[in-house]
Design a protein around this motif. Structure first.
Motif, PDB file in Angstrom:
ATOM      1  N   THR A 176       0.726  -1.402   0.070  1.00  0.00           N
ATOM      2  CA  THR A 176       0.151   0.184  -0.225  1.00  0.00           C
ATOM      3  C   THR A 176       0.674   1.232  -0.375  1.00  0.00           C
ATOM      4  N   ARG A 177       2.425   1.167   0.130  1.00  0.00           N
ATOM      5  CA  ARG A 177       3.002   2.326   0.244  1.00  0.00           C
ATOM      6  C   ARG A 177       4.213   2.018  -0.916  1.00  0.00           C
TER       7      ARG A 177
ATOM      8  N   GLU B  34      -3.409  -4.758   4.238  1.00  0.00           N
ATOM      9  CA  GLU B  34      -2.232  -4.926   3.236  1.00  0.00           C
ATOM     10  C   GLU B  34      -3.896  -5.092   2.098  1.00  0.00           C
TER      11      GLU B  34
END
Ligand SMILES: [Zn+2]
Length: 396
Positions: A160-161, A188
């Protein structure tokens, strides 16, 4: 062999007659009554205390600690996501990670008997490798008293990042030896991709894997099964740990036992912090299945919670109580998570109270282990590599 330390009057089993241990070259050289003292050796008197292997904190977060500061009232919301947000929002204002805080806490941990540590250090787009470098610096300052191993930990997410995986790779290049992960479904939302990313990186870098798995019930059990499959696929048997993993305590007993058998076959170990009201790992069943279980303090006085003193004996006490331990053998089983279990998770040689063994030892001021776990006294002596590094709870 020239002994560097003679440890007098130590009991190597509950209630046994005290003996002497000669320590040389980082190892136990001899065990027996009234050992001769070679020239130049240091002699310390265990006064009939029981000696155990050096304690292992296999799961903590040194970079997050507020140790040594005034009390910080807990202010985060109830969800894990709230604590992640709070931790990231306030760390700059609080000067985290803090060299002095980490140094004070790690020194205290050694004083209380911990000679080996695995710490999960935040690596994200905000702090990048600041924590990894800070923890490595303090570990180097305390080298000789304690060994510290770092997990490059994507606390706020990985999939997610975007950009985080590259930072984890850089963290491994900078000295971390384990790739971390976290809640592949709950946080996630993409369990296969999250875990495949972690395992691929570990395989490429020759690193281990240690995934925070707070996920409960069948969702957590699914992630555990997926971890077993990936461990076998990437041939990382013996290098993979799941931290927390309360799911195995929540699913049906038959499925839990089958899962334990699969974990044992793939040599996937578990690390528990026995926190709050989360179900406690079934350590007796896991031992019977052959699953290695380690213990750790997790957060110690940080933005995630106010608890923890750095003592592994206290953590073992909590695990024993919550496991309904009453008999001595059950108390020993709880302690083993912080001795043999921890050393196996960290891939270290076993400490045995016999010649040839590494001399990482703790002398407790009781005649046996169960009483020490019940009373949680400060150790009389902590010995690392055959040398006394702490006395009566304080670094020497
Ligand atoms: Zn943790």
């Amino acid at each position: 062999v020239i002994a560097s330390t003679i440890l007098r009057n130590a009991r190597i089993a509950d209630g046994a007659e005290p003996v002497d241990l000669a320590l040389a070259g980082g190892r136990i050289a001899a065990v027996g009554p009234a050992l001769a003292v070679p020239d130049g050796a240091t002699v310390v008197d265990a006064r009939g205390g029981v000696v155990i292997p050096g304690l292992v904190d296999a799961h903590c977060h040194l970079d997050k600690t507020l140790w040594g500061r005034p009390w910080q009232p807990h202010a985060a919301g109830a969800a894990i996501e709230d604590r992640i947000r709070q931790g990231e929002a306030r760390r700059a204002e609080l000067g985290l990670p803090s060299h002095d805080g980490i140094h004070a806490l790690l020194s205290r941990m050694v004083g209380l008997g911990t000679t080996l540590v695995r710490t999960h250090t935040d690596v994200d787009l905000g702090c990048r490798l600041d924590g990894i470098e800070m923890v490595a610096k303090v570990a180097a300052e305390l080298a000789g008293a304690v060994d510290v191993e770092q997990v490059a930990f994507p606390q706020g997410g990985l999939i997610t990042r975007p950009g985080t995986a590259e930072l984890l790779a850089a963290a491994i290049d900078a000295g971390a030896t384990v790739v971390g992960g976290i809640d592949p479904s709950a946080l996630e939302r993409d369990p296969v991709r999250h875990l495949e990313t972690v395992f691929t990186l570990a395989a490429e870098k020759g690193a281990g894997v240690d995934v925070h798995l707070h996920e409960r019930g069948t969702l957590g059990a699914f992630a555990m099964e997926l971890t077993v499959e990936l461990t076998e696929h990437f041939a990382l048997q013996g290098r993979v740990t799941l931290s927390h993993a309360p799911a195995i305590a929540e699913i049906e007993p038959e499925r839990a036992r089958a899962l334990a058998d699969r974990l044992a076959a793939a040599r996937v170990s578990l690390a528990t912090a026995t926190p709050y009201n989360t179900p406690v790992l079934p350590i007796a069943m896991l031992a019977e299945a052959g699953v290695v279980v380690a213990s750790g303090n997790d957060g110690i006085r940080d933005l995630w919670g106010p608890w923890g003193t750095g003592s592994m004996l206290e953590r073992v006490h909590q695990l024993a109580v919550r496991s309904n331990a009453r008999r001595d053998d059950q108390i020993h089983q709880a302690l083993a998570t912080a001795t043999d279990g921890g050393r196996r998770v960290l891939g270290r040689e076993r400490v045995e109270l016999a010649p040839g063994s590494p001399a990482d030892l703790v002398v407790l001021p009781t005649a046996g282990v169960p009483e020490a776990v019940a009373m949680r006294p400060a150790p009389s002596y902590v010995v690392k590599g055959g040398v006394v590094v702490a006395r009566d709870g304080v670094l020497v």
